[in-house]
Design a protein around this motif. Structure first.
Motif, PDB file in Angstrom:
ATOM      1  N   ASP A 502      43.821  23.517  -0.046  1.00  0.00           N
ATOM      2  CA  ASP A 502      42.867  22.288   0.007  1.00  0.00           C
ATOM      3  C   ASP A 502      42.869  21.409   1.115  1.00  0.00           C
ATOM      4  O   ASP A 502      42.378  20.351   1.553  1.00  0.00           O
ATOM      5  CB  ASP A 502      43.064  21.496  -1.171  1.00  0.00           C
ATOM      6  CG  ASP A 502      44.481  20.933  -1.406  1.00  0.00           C
ATOM      7  OD1 ASP A 502      45.249  21.402  -0.742  1.00  0.00           O
ATOM      8  OD2 ASP A 502      44.644  20.021  -2.283  1.00  0.00           O
ATOM      9  N   ASP A 503      44.149  21.524   2.117  1.00  0.00           N
ATOM     10  CA  ASP A 503      44.321  20.939   3.320  1.00  0.00           C
ATOM     11  C   ASP A 503      43.455  21.203   4.566  1.00  0.00           C
ATOM     12  O   ASP A 503      43.378  20.415   5.553  1.00  0.00           O
ATOM     13  CB  ASP A 503      45.675  20.738   3.541  1.00  0.00           C
ATOM     14  CG  ASP A 503      46.561  19.748   2.576  1.00  0.00           C
ATOM     15  OD1 ASP A 503      45.778  18.859   2.044  1.00  0.00           O
ATOM     16  OD2 ASP A 503      47.738  20.037   2.387  1.00  0.00           O
ATOM     17  N   TYR A 504      43.352  22.506   4.595  1.00  0.00           N
ATOM     18  CA  TYR A 504      42.942  23.283   5.931  1.00  0.00           C
ATOM     19  C   TYR A 504      41.927  24.376   5.660  1.00  0.00           C
ATOM     20  O   TYR A 504      41.739  25.170   4.584  1.00  0.00           O
ATOM     21  CB  TYR A 504      43.966  24.077   6.620  1.00  0.00           C
ATOM     22  CG  TYR A 504      43.664  24.432   7.896  1.00  0.00           C
ATOM     23  CD1 TYR A 504      43.697  23.634   9.412  1.00  0.00           C
ATOM     24  CD2 TYR A 504      43.403  25.837   7.908  1.00  0.00           C
ATOM     25  CE1 TYR A 504      43.398  24.290  10.447  1.00  0.00           C
ATOM     26  CE2 TYR A 504      43.005  26.465   9.248  1.00  0.00           C
ATOM     27  CZ  TYR A 504      42.889  25.567  10.421  1.00  0.00           C
ATOM     28  OH  TYR A 504      42.543  25.982  11.526  1.00  0.00           O
ATOM     29  N   ALA A 505      40.862  24.363   6.542  1.00  0.00           N
ATOM     30  CA  ALA A 505      39.676  25.124   6.183  1.00  0.00           C
ATOM     31  C   ALA A 505      39.241  25.682   7.269  1.00  0.00           C
ATOM     32  O   ALA A 505      38.804  24.953   8.444  1.00  0.00           O
ATOM     33  CB  ALA A 505      38.679  24.570   5.143  1.00  0.00           C
ATOM     34  N   SER A 506      38.657  27.033   7.500  1.00  0.00           N
ATOM     35  CA  SER A 506      38.074  27.230   8.722  1.00  0.00           C
ATOM     36  C   SER A 506      36.666  28.033   8.094  1.00  0.00           C
ATOM     37  O   SER A 506      36.535  28.653   7.150  1.00  0.00           O
ATOM     38  CB  SER A 506      38.537  28.401   9.245  1.00  0.00           C
ATOM     39  OG  SER A 506      37.776  29.049  10.336  1.00  0.00           O
ATOM     40  N   ASN A 507      35.503  27.137   8.749  1.00  0.00           N
ATOM     41  CA  ASN A 507      34.119  27.665   8.505  1.00  0.00           C
ATOM     42  C   ASN A 507      34.106  27.502   6.852  1.00  0.00           C
ATOM     43  O   ASN A 507      33.305  28.125   6.088  1.00  0.00           O
ATOM     44  CB  ASN A 507      33.877  29.034   8.539  1.00  0.00           C
ATOM     45  CG  ASN A 507      33.616  29.449  10.057  1.00  0.00           C
ATOM     46  OD1 ASN A 507      32.931  28.630  10.724  1.00  0.00           O
ATOM     47  ND2 ASN A 507      34.171  30.472  10.673  1.00  0.00           N
ATOM     48  N   ILE A 508      34.477  26.400   6.417  1.00  0.00           N
ATOM     49  CA  ILE A 508      34.132  26.142   4.960  1.00  0.00           C
ATOM     50  C   ILE A 508      32.691  25.232   4.643  1.00  0.00           C
ATOM     51  O   ILE A 508      32.318  24.447   5.837  1.00  0.00           O
ATOM     52  CB  ILE A 508      35.477  25.397   4.207  1.00  0.00           C
ATOM     53  CG1 ILE A 508      35.048  25.081   2.732  1.00  0.00           C
ATOM     54  CG2 ILE A 508      35.428  23.825   4.937  1.00  0.00           C
ATOM     55  CD1 ILE A 508      36.595  24.482   2.103  1.00  0.00           C
ATOM     56  N   GLU A 509      32.188  25.378   3.600  1.00  0.00           N
ATOM     57  CA  GLU A 509      30.716  24.605   3.237  1.00  0.00           C
ATOM     58  C   GLU A 509      31.185  23.197   3.183  1.00  0.00           C
ATOM     59  O   GLU A 509      32.189  22.857   2.424  1.00  0.00           O
ATOM     60  CB  GLU A 509      30.409  25.124   2.131  1.00  0.00           C
ATOM     61  CG  GLU A 509      29.585  26.366   2.345  1.00  0.00           C
ATOM     62  CD  GLU A 509      28.762  26.645   1.192  1.00  0.00           C
ATOM     63  OE1 GLU A 509      28.356  25.716   0.351  1.00  0.00           O
ATOM     64  OE2 GLU A 509      28.455  27.770   0.808  1.00  0.00           O
ATOM     65  N   GLY A 513      26.302  21.960   5.973  1.00  0.00           N
ATOM     66  CA  GLY A 513      26.699  23.264   6.932  1.00  0.00           C
ATOM     67  C   GLY A 513      28.195  23.571   6.824  1.00  0.00           C
ATOM     68  O   GLY A 513      28.498  23.361   5.726  1.00  0.00           O
ATOM     69  N   ARG A 514      28.449  24.140   7.866  1.00  0.00           N
ATOM     70  CA  ARG A 514      30.067  24.603   7.956  1.00  0.00           C
ATOM     71  C   ARG A 514      30.604  24.288   9.314  1.00  0.00           C
ATOM     72  O   ARG A 514      30.390  24.847  10.171  1.00  0.00           O
ATOM     73  CB  ARG A 514      29.891  26.257   7.744  1.00  0.00           C
ATOM     74  CG  ARG A 514      29.735  26.816   6.394  1.00  0.00           C
ATOM     75  CD  ARG A 514      29.387  28.205   6.478  1.00  0.00           C
ATOM     76  NE  ARG A 514      28.930  29.089   5.234  1.00  0.00           N
ATOM     77  CZ  ARG A 514      30.018  29.129   4.359  1.00  0.00           C
ATOM     78  NH1 ARG A 514      31.248  29.186   4.388  1.00  0.00           N
ATOM     79  NH2 ARG A 514      29.424  29.657   3.119  1.00  0.00           N
ATOM     80  N   PRO A 515      31.583  23.166   9.276  1.00  0.00           N
ATOM     81  CA  PRO A 515      32.090  22.874  10.550  1.00  0.00           C
ATOM     82  C   PRO A 515      33.120  24.113  10.796  1.00  0.00           C
ATOM     83  O   PRO A 515      33.573  24.867   9.851  1.00  0.00           O
ATOM     84  CB  PRO A 515      32.985  21.576  10.026  1.00  0.00           C
ATOM     85  CG  PRO A 515      33.013  21.772   8.689  1.00  0.00           C
ATOM     86  CD  PRO A 515      31.906  22.475   7.935  1.00  0.00           C
ATOM     87  N   ASP A 516      33.201  24.228  11.945  1.00  0.00           N
ATOM     88  CA  ASP A 516      34.191  25.209  12.474  1.00  0.00           C
ATOM     89  C   ASP A 516      35.574  25.208  11.913  1.00  0.00           C
ATOM     90  O   ASP A 516      36.137  26.037  11.286  1.00  0.00           O
ATOM     91  CB  ASP A 516      34.256  25.208  14.086  1.00  0.00           C
ATOM     92  CG  ASP A 516      33.025  25.712  14.590  1.00  0.00           C
ATOM     93  OD1 ASP A 516      32.322  26.807  14.319  1.00  0.00           O
ATOM     94  OD2 ASP A 516      32.437  25.245  15.695  1.00  0.00           O
ATOM     95  N   ILE A 517      36.205  24.070  12.019  1.00  0.00           N
ATOM     96  CA  ILE A 517      37.732  23.713  11.721  1.00  0.00           C
ATOM     97  C   ILE A 517      37.563  22.184  11.187  1.00  0.00           C
ATOM     98  O   ILE A 517      37.156  21.105  11.601  1.00  0.00           O
ATOM     99  CB  ILE A 517      38.750  23.988  12.588  1.00  0.00           C
ATOM    100  CG1 ILE A 517      38.631  25.500  13.130  1.00  0.00           C
ATOM    101  CG2 ILE A 517      39.946  23.629  12.116  1.00  0.00           C
ATOM    102  CD1 ILE A 517      39.526  25.724  14.522  1.00  0.00           C
ATOM    103  N   LEU A 539      33.002  23.670  17.709  1.00  0.00           N
ATOM    104  CA  LEU A 539      33.006  24.543  19.030  1.00  0.00           C
ATOM    105  C   LEU A 539      31.910  24.982  19.377  1.00  0.00           C
ATOM    106  O   LEU A 539      30.766  25.388  18.880  1.00  0.00           O
ATOM    107  CB  LEU A 539      34.052  25.469  18.651  1.00  0.00           C
ATOM    108  CG  LEU A 539      35.561  25.371  18.059  1.00  0.00           C
ATOM    109  CD1 LEU A 539      36.349  26.417  17.955  1.00  0.00           C
ATOM    110  CD2 LEU A 539      36.223  24.133  18.404  1.00  0.00           C
ATOM    111  N   LYS A 540      31.831  24.866  20.815  1.00  0.00           N
ATOM    112  CA  LYS A 540      30.531  25.449  21.408  1.00  0.00           C
ATOM    113  C   LYS A 540      31.039  26.107  22.582  1.00  0.00           C
ATOM    114  O   LYS A 540      32.194  25.989  23.265  1.00  0.00           O
ATOM    115  CB  LYS A 540      29.862  24.295  22.070  1.00  0.00           C
ATOM    116  CG  LYS A 540      29.154  23.384  20.970  1.00  0.00           C
ATOM    117  CD  LYS A 540      28.183  23.788  19.939  1.00  0.00           C
ATOM    118  CE  LYS A 540      27.654  23.170  19.181  1.00  0.00           C
ATOM    119  NZ  LYS A 540      26.613  23.856  18.172  1.00  0.00           N
TER     120      LYS A 540
END
Length: 600
Positions: A502-509, A513-517, A539-540
């Protein structure tokens, strides 16, 4: 009628076991004549690990060694070689088969890195074991007291109770004494076979007693192979030529056969015809393309050569284990720790060329065939690194091969096949994990940078590390470039923290939307009840350097538009401040923008 097939010779069996126990054997015996009749007194064959060097030396030993108790008896050789190619040459067999005293040394296990004393002891042990093996074959009743005493003195080199000083003196003259002793007993000059001579050099190169190990081996060879009237021929195998080691300095009539030589190119490894015959024998003809993609591709002396170790183990896996997925079996075969250390010491020195290799390309470097392990360990010259990767089998010559130019000799290198590519990826992966102390230190820097309230520090950190970054994904058309940069940051961040789910997520809703990190961490490391800082990284990928700053700002706008921060505040009550980083990438550079959002 079903005829039972021969077993595949895995686990590194000796030549005599392969033939004697009727395993499948790719016949290399025709090369015995070429080696014995070669004018050179001392021959050095350099090949990567697991290319059949030990089996080849045992083949020579079995064919050439005299029966000390009955010199006219060649029944052992006749039984072993009767169905092999060399046996067809009756004249050569009558002149050379079972005619020579043989001294066999193997240095593959003759190393110890705990201390200088133990490192040298392992070398002297090998000398003592070689003398003891010969003693077991002799008719001791026919030896004079002086001869038996001298032989026992050589055997005692493996005795821990013999002083180091005595071992140094006796070890230096070991080969000279033993060849003379064998000549006096048999009337024949001896052949010396040395396997993996450079393993102790490789293993000790990072330690202060390297010079002691080098000198010990050099002294053994110099006395035994130089101006020795009792030597018929010396045949040595190893991975690296290391001319500057002075191991072979001054040897008379010395011949070095490396990966670029067309002579003996097919002595080690399997060519295409040999692999086809093996596959047909086992009913695996449909696997030829797989074998070519995974285990072929070595350019040795202009010939395409398969790695024999991979071929044998893959065949056994198909026949016995019924494993249908191709694997790399060659991994972990020598030099990898040193090469990892060299790469990890300064990744940006090698990253760009390594990326080109992993993407299926080739690199052109200066030929450095006189490099040694000590120089490599300290070198800042990338050509040294690539040359050792070449000698070690991680790279091979491309179709451009070797070019002699006014500026020097250039070699064009590539990764030979899928099996080796997988091993290179595994080796590089280690360099970007917390197991590598230098990488771990860079992660500490990342944590400190994230806790600052200035975008410049993260931008500077990413730009520095991008120069060292190597994408380890399979390169395919249509690969999403953003995913590569995402993996780059995601790998570092996930390694930097021991995050809970629950501390870290990649592409989580999150939000709309879904932030990259997205992640949180304690504001005060020493207080687990303190509030947390929130982080959102968007990220872009930019089409140009000029667009970097604009896209970084656009990334921050996206976070606001999709209410990522609002959602994170709602999700984690202990977060009162969120740092939003907009990061735009172009090749190996980036721009970072920061917006700090406080809980309202």
């Amino acid at each position: 009628m079903n005829i039972e097939k021969k077993q595949v010779p895995i686990d590194g069996q000796s030549f005599r076991d392969i033939i004697g126990k009727k395993f499948y054997y790719v016949d290399k015996t025709k090369f015995i004549k070429d080696i014995v009749t070669k004018a050179s007194t001392t021959m050095l064959f350099t090949r990567p690990r697991r290319f059949g060097k030990s089996v080849t030396l045992d083949m020579l030993k079995c064919f050439l060694e005299i029966n000390y108790k009955d010199p006219l008896d060649t029944s052992f050789q006749q039984n072993l070689f009767k169905d092999l190619e060399i046996f067809k040459d009756k004249d050569f067999c009558s002149k050379h088969m079972g005619k020579y005293p043989i001294i066999t040394l193997s240095f593959k296990d003759a190393w110890n890195v705990e201390s200088k004393e133990l490192a040298l002891q392992k070398i002297f042990e090998e000398l003592g074991f070689a003398a003891d093996e010969i003693k077991g074959r002799l008719n001791l009743n026919k030896l004079s007291k002086e001869q038996e005493a001298k032989l026992n003195e050589l055997v005692a080199l493996s005795d821990e109770n013999v002083s180091a000083e005595k071992k140094q003196i006796l070890g230096t003259s070991f080969l000279k004494i033993l060849t003379k002793l064998l000549f006096d007993i048999t009337g024949q000059k001896a052949i010396i076979l040395v396997d993996e001579y450079d393993v102790p050099l490789s293993k000790s190169s990072r330690y202060e007693f390297y010079e002691n190990v080098k000198n010990a081996i050099s002294n053994v060879f110099s006395a035994g192979l130089k101006n020795n009237n009792y030597l018929e021929k010396g045949i040595i195998t190893g991975c690296l030529k290391v001319a500057k080691e002075s191991i072979f300095t001054g040897l008379n009539n010395f011949y070095a056969c490396g990966l670029e030589n067309s002579d003996f190119a097919k002595l080690f490894g399997f060519d295409n015809t040999e692999v086809k015959e093996l596959l047909t024998y086992y009913g695996l003809d449909d696997k030829l393309k797989e074998y070519q993609e995974w285990y072929d591709g070595y350019n040795i002396g202009g010939f395409e050569i398969f790695c024999p170790w991979d071929v044998i183990y893959r065949t056994n896996a198909l026949l016995v284990d019924k494993k249908q997925v191709a694997l790399s079996y060659w991994g972990g075969t020598g030099n990898i720790e040193l090469l990892q250390k060299v790469f990890a010491s300064n990744p940006k020195l090698y990253a760009e060329q390594l990326q080109s290799l992993l993407d299926g390309g080739e690199i052109i470097v200066n030929l450095a065939d006189d490099i040694n392990y000590e120089i490599l360990n300290k070198s800042k010259n990338p050509d040294h690194f690539w040359n050792v990767l070449f000698s070690s089998g991680y790279l091979t010559l491309s179709t451009k091969g070797i070019q002699s130019l006014d500026s020097g000799t250039k070699i064009s290198l590539r990764i030979p096949n899928k099996s080796v590519r997988r091993e290179v990826v595994k080796a590089v992966n280690w360099c970007f994990t917390p197991d590598n102390p230098k990488y771990l230190k860079s992660l500490d820097e990342l944590i400190a940078v994230l806790k600052t309230d200035q975008s410049f520090y993260l931008e500077d950190y990413i730009n520095k590390t991008l120069l060292s970054y190597v994408s380890l994904y399979d390169t395919q058309k249509g690969t999403d470039k953003e995913s590569l940069y995402h993996a780059f940051l995601n790998g570092r961040l996930s390694a930097a923290f021991d995050f809970q789910d629950d501390d870290y997520a990649s592409n989580i809703e999150l939000g709309n939307g879904r932030p990259d990190i997205c992640f949180t961490m304690l504001k005060n490391d020493n207080d687990f009840l303190s509030e947390k800082l929130g982080f959102i990284l968007e990220l872009k990928v930019s089409p140009s350097d000029e667009k970097l700053r604009e896209l970084a700002q656009k990334a921050i706008s996206q976070v606001k538009e999709k209410h990522y921060a609002d959602a994170l505040f709602a999700k984690v009550k202990r977060v009162n401040e969120i740092r939003v980083f907009g990061i735009a990438f172009f090749k190996k550079t980036c721009a970072v923008e920061l917006k700090i959002i406080k809980r309202s």
